[in-house]
Scaffold this active site. Structure first.
Site, PDB file in Angstrom:
ATOM      1  N   GLN A 133      35.975  37.358  43.383  1.00  0.00           N
ATOM      2  CA  GLN A 133      36.525  38.705  43.485  1.00  0.00           C
ATOM      3  C   GLN A 133      36.403  39.378  42.124  1.00  0.00           C
ATOM      4  O   GLN A 133      36.952  38.892  41.140  1.00  0.00           O
ATOM      5  CB  GLN A 133      37.992  38.667  43.932  1.00  0.00           C
ATOM      6  CG  GLN A 133      38.584  40.046  44.115  1.00  0.00           C
ATOM      7  CD  GLN A 133      40.014  40.005  44.629  1.00  0.00           C
ATOM      8  OE1 GLN A 133      40.625  38.954  44.767  1.00  0.00           O
ATOM      9  NE2 GLN A 133      40.552  41.186  44.902  1.00  0.00           N
ATOM     10  N   SER A 134      35.680  40.480  42.067  1.00  0.00           N
ATOM     11  CA  SER A 134      35.498  41.170  40.793  1.00  0.00           C
ATOM     12  C   SER A 134      36.255  42.492  40.727  1.00  0.00           C
ATOM     13  O   SER A 134      36.401  43.059  39.655  1.00  0.00           O
ATOM     14  CB  SER A 134      34.006  41.401  40.519  1.00  0.00           C
ATOM     15  OG  SER A 134      33.433  42.196  41.525  1.00  0.00           O
ATOM     16  N   VAL A 135      36.736  42.995  41.853  1.00  0.00           N
ATOM     17  CA  VAL A 135      37.557  44.203  41.894  1.00  0.00           C
ATOM     18  C   VAL A 135      38.867  43.820  42.568  1.00  0.00           C
ATOM     19  O   VAL A 135      38.870  43.390  43.721  1.00  0.00           O
ATOM     20  CB  VAL A 135      36.864  45.346  42.664  1.00  0.00           C
ATOM     21  CG1 VAL A 135      37.773  46.558  42.770  1.00  0.00           C
ATOM     22  CG2 VAL A 135      35.542  45.725  42.004  1.00  0.00           C
ATOM     23  N   HIS A 139      39.438  44.418  49.713  1.00  0.00           N
ATOM     24  CA  HIS A 139      38.369  45.086  50.443  1.00  0.00           C
ATOM     25  C   HIS A 139      37.650  44.078  51.326  1.00  0.00           C
ATOM     26  O   HIS A 139      37.598  42.901  51.016  1.00  0.00           O
ATOM     27  CB  HIS A 139      37.392  45.805  49.511  1.00  0.00           C
ATOM     28  CG  HIS A 139      36.794  44.947  48.443  1.00  0.00           C
ATOM     29  ND1 HIS A 139      37.510  44.495  47.342  1.00  0.00           N
ATOM     30  CD2 HIS A 139      35.546  44.444  48.296  1.00  0.00           C
ATOM     31  CE1 HIS A 139      36.716  43.773  46.562  1.00  0.00           C
ATOM     32  NE2 HIS A 139      35.521  43.712  47.131  1.00  0.00           N
TER      33      HIS A 139
END
Length: 153
Positions: A133-135, A139
């Site tokens: 997960q980078s954000v 989502h």
């Protein structure tokens, strides 16, 4: 009723759109950009629950024009469904988020149908550093348009 947004990238050739669904179904459209594709490295450096707003929250509040979206070559069709409520990770969702989470899945289903994915698609939620997960704004990735392989990752 909880509102969701759909961000789409790499849709069938050059067609790239962003659509934000508000309480009355209003839509905003714009062109998508390209990232460097190194989401695992970004996930290793991302700060969960950091003080800075995420790219998604900045798009949703209008402070960042919706012209640059994540894009990769995982599938011919790739779009994101995000809640307007800022939930950092699926593992941090609470009992009170149950209706919102169900709504996100229904939005993914309806948008997939509208994008011609009647033969199937994949839903992906990355959670935390090891989940790439980078954000840190929940989502759902919706991937389709070709035969996807198993196992993923």
């Amino acid at each position: 009723m909880a509102a969701a947004a759909v961000l789409a990238a790499g849709l069938r050739g050059a067609r790239r759109v962003v659509a934000a669904a508000g309480p009355r179904g209003a839509q905003v459209r714009g062109a998508a950009g390209v990232t460097d594709g190194n989401e695992v490295a970004k996930a290793q450096q991302a700060a969960p629950g950091g003080a800075a707003p995420t790219i998604f929250s900045r798009i949703l509040d209008g402070s960042l024009p919706a012209d640059i979206l994540y894009e990769d070559q995982q599938a011919p069709v790739h779009f994101l469904v995000i809640p307007k409520k800022p939930i950092p990770r699926i593992s941090q969702a609470e009992e009170g988020d149950q209706q919102l989470l169900g709504h996100l899945l229904l939005v993914a289903k309806e948008t997939a149908k509208a994008e011609g994915l009647g033969d199937g698609y994949r839903l992906v939620i990355n959670d935390g550093k090891l989940g790439a997960q980078s954000v840190y704004h929940l989502h759902i990735h919706v991937l389709g348009g070709r035969q996807l392989q198993w196992p993923p990752g």
